[in-house]
Design a protein around this motif. Structure first.
Motif, short mmCIF file in Angstrom:
data_model
loop_
_atom_site.label_atom_id
_atom_site.label_comp_id
_atom_site.label_asym_id
_atom_site.label_seq_id
_atom_site.Cartn_x
_atom_site.Cartn_y
_atom_site.Cartn_z
N UNK A 191 0.86 -1.18 0.00
CA UNK A 191 0.00 0.00 0.00
C UNK A 191 0.90 1.23 0.00
N UNK A 192 0.67 2.09 -0.97
CA UNK A 192 1.47 3.32 -1.10
C UNK A 192 0.58 4.51 -0.76
N UNK A 193 1.00 5.25 0.26
CA UNK A 193 0.19 6.39 0.71
C UNK A 193 0.81 7.69 0.22
N UNK A 194 -0.03 8.52 -0.40
CA UNK A 194 0.41 9.83 -0.88
C UNK A 194 -0.64 10.86 -0.48
N UNK A 195 -0.16 12.00 0.02
CA UNK A 195 -1.08 13.07 0.45
C UNK A 195 -0.69 14.37 -0.27
N UNK A 196 -1.60 14.87 -1.05
CA UNK A 196 -1.39 16.15 -1.76
C UNK A 196 -2.21 17.25 -1.12
N UNK A 197 -1.71 18.47 -1.32
CA UNK A 197 -2.45 19.65 -0.93
C UNK A 197 -2.60 20.51 -2.19
N UNK A 198 -3.79 21.07 -2.38
CA UNK A 198 -4.01 21.95 -3.52
C UNK A 198 -3.39 23.32 -3.21
N UNK A 199 -2.72 23.89 -4.23
CA UNK A 199 -2.19 25.24 -4.04
C UNK A 199 -2.81 26.18 -5.08
N UNK A 200 -3.15 27.36 -4.62
CA UNK A 200 -3.61 28.43 -5.52
C UNK A 200 -2.66 29.60 -5.28
N UNK A 201 -1.99 30.01 -6.36
CA UNK A 201 -0.91 30.99 -6.26
C UNK A 201 -1.03 32.03 -7.35
N UNK A 202 -0.27 33.13 -7.21
CA UNK A 202 0.11 33.94 -8.36
C UNK A 202 1.60 33.74 -8.51
N UNK A 203 2.02 33.28 -9.70
CA UNK A 203 3.42 32.88 -9.86
C UNK A 203 4.02 33.50 -11.11
N UNK A 204 5.35 33.66 -11.08
CA UNK A 204 6.09 34.08 -12.27
C UNK A 204 6.21 32.87 -13.19
N UNK A 205 5.55 32.90 -14.33
CA UNK A 205 5.66 31.76 -15.26
C UNK A 205 6.66 32.05 -16.38
N UNK A 206 7.09 33.32 -16.47
CA UNK A 206 8.20 33.69 -17.36
C UNK A 206 9.06 34.67 -16.58
N UNK A 207 9.91 34.11 -15.69
CA UNK A 207 10.67 34.97 -14.77
C UNK A 207 11.51 36.02 -15.49
N UNK A 208 12.11 35.65 -16.65
CA UNK A 208 13.00 36.60 -17.33
C UNK A 208 12.25 37.83 -17.81
N UNK A 209 10.97 37.68 -18.10
CA UNK A 209 10.18 38.80 -18.62
C UNK A 209 9.12 39.29 -17.64
N UNK A 210 9.12 38.72 -16.45
CA UNK A 210 8.22 39.21 -15.41
C UNK A 210 6.75 38.90 -15.62
N UNK A 211 6.44 37.85 -16.43
CA UNK A 211 5.04 37.51 -16.68
C UNK A 211 4.50 36.69 -15.51
N UNK A 212 3.41 37.18 -14.93
CA UNK A 212 2.79 36.47 -13.81
C UNK A 212 1.43 35.92 -14.25
N UNK A 213 0.99 34.90 -13.54
CA UNK A 213 -0.27 34.24 -13.90
C UNK A 213 -0.83 33.61 -12.64
N UNK A 214 -2.15 33.48 -12.58
CA UNK A 214 -2.77 32.78 -11.46
C UNK A 214 -2.61 31.29 -11.69
N UNK A 215 -1.75 30.66 -10.89
CA UNK A 215 -1.49 29.23 -11.06
C UNK A 215 -2.20 28.43 -9.97
#
Ligand SMILES: [Cu+2]
Length: 388
Positions: free
Chosen positions: A97-121
């Motif tokens: 039996x393999x047990x795994x526990x995830x947590x949902x995350x809601x963020x605003x993140x840099x998805x293109x760090x070099x150009x400063x593009x942020x997105x609701x992830x």
């Protein structure tokens, strides 16, 4: 006049007869198609298929030890990791039996760090993990075929949307989607038998599913076969995915629903953000075998996964590791919602460039990553014979 009407009557009879012949021909043709449709069911148990080496009685699903008598997997066995890391291969010979526990995350993140593009992830993280992750791609999960996968997902009360998980490795309603719906503040658990080995996608399948995936809710689950794959020197987890942003300017961009509908992403990336595998190249040594557990989360585009300056030494197509790999490939096609296991060998010191060889995506949209091979040159394999 009378003559003409007689001719007309003959014309009608002729047309009628021709029509009848056509209908009869169609019946025969469709009859044959129908019977050829039925043929594989007969052939599947017949000598032809056995002669081709296929025997359906050799079920690839392992004998299932009753789950009531299964132990928990050993405490030192690792079942989750954050990209690009992989947990070690699961080489035990018994089911568990393999047990795994995830947590949902809601963020605003840099998805293109070099150009400063942020997105609701939106995404997933290992519950209790304090590592700073944006949750996309979600952690990779690793278990063994025949295992009971006991999966728990928690959606913290501080979030704003309900979510769930559809595992392509799970057999049952929606891959567990209905049974894992969690509103903010809720936790739910499923137990699912991992019937087939391979590398599989998982994703949120709640509500407007493309919207949830477009915000980053996907990852991979690797189910090791009963006979482990030949060992590799390095194993990496790479996920290709698409963003549909309404802007590529610095600051917070929004989901571009027209682009989503038209299947025209503004970004195609590896491991959740532009530059994930170019700002932090993977590194191997000359002679090393590097294995990639690759998932194409889509949403919509097939991936044409290619290592520039190298080859796929082995390809377990569609991530189906029960079957033997093909050897010596240049570009492997990975459908949206699919996966693959590929090996390359670092033959000479160089930078191998991983791309989706639909190169617009690599050059302009982000589908590029580096594997730096370090070590001694080997002029028997590559040599520049003029001075540059
Ligand atoms: Cu969701």
């Amino acid at each position: 006049m009378e003559q003409s009407s007689t001719n007309r009557r003959w014309e009608l009879i002729l047309i009628g007869a021709l029509g009848g012949i056509l209908v009869a021909v169609a019946f025969i043709a469709f009859g044959q198609i129908g019977s050829s449709d039925a043929a594989p069911a007969q052939a599947a148990t017949g000598d032809d298929v056995l002669a081709a080496g296929i025997a359906w009685e050799d079920d690839i699903i392992p004998f299932l030890v009753p789950k009531a008598s299964l132990p928990l997997a050993p405490a030192d066995e690792v079942h989750v990791a954050n990209a690009p890391a992989m947990p070690p291969a699961i080489t035990r010979s018994e089911q568990a039996i393999v047990e795994v526990h995830f947590e949902v995350v809601e963020n605003v993140a840099l998805i293109d760090p070099a150009n400063g593009v942020e997105f609701e992830t939106w995404g997933y993280k290992i519950a209790g993990d304090s590592a700073p992750v944006i949750g996309t791609p979600g952690p990779v999960i690793r278990a063994r075929v025949g295992d009971v996968f006991r999966f728990t997902v928690t959606n913290p009360a501080s979030n704003t949307h309900p979510h769930n998980v559809d595992f392509h490795a799970v057999t049952g309603q929606g891959g567990g989607a209905e049974a894992t719906v969690v509103a903010p503040g809720e936790t739910r658990t499923i137990e699912a038998r991992l019937l087939y080995p391979g590398v599989f996608m998982y994703h949120c399948a709640f509500g407007d599913v493309p919207e949830h995936i477009a915000h980053g809710m996907y990852g991979g689950i690797v189910v090791d076969p009963e006979t482990p794959l030949p060992p590799a020197d390095h194993e990496f987890y790479v996920v290709q995915s698409e963003y549909y942003t309404d802007s590529l300017e610095p600051g917070l961009s929004d989901l571009d629903r027209d682009a989503l509908l038209d299947e025209e992403p503004s970004m195609v990336v590896f491991n959740g953000l532009k530059g994930a595998l170019t700002e932090n190249p993977l590194e191997i040594e000359v002679g090393d075998r590097a294995r990639f557990f690759f998932v194409n989360a889509g949403i919509d585009l097939d991936s044409n996964f290619h290592p520039i300056g190298s080859h796929w030494d082995a390809v377990w197509q569609e991530g189906a590791t029960y079957s033997p790999p093909i050897r010596g490939s240049q570009t492997t096609l990975v459908p949206a919602g699919g996966g693959v296991v590929v090996d390359l060998i670092g033959q000479v010191p160089s930078r191998i460039i991983l791309v989706d060889h639909a190169l617009t995506r690599a050059f302009y949209k982000g589908a590029v990553g580096y594997v730096d091979v370090v070590g001694d040159p080997n002029p028997e394999i590559f040599e520049a014979t003029t001075e540059s």
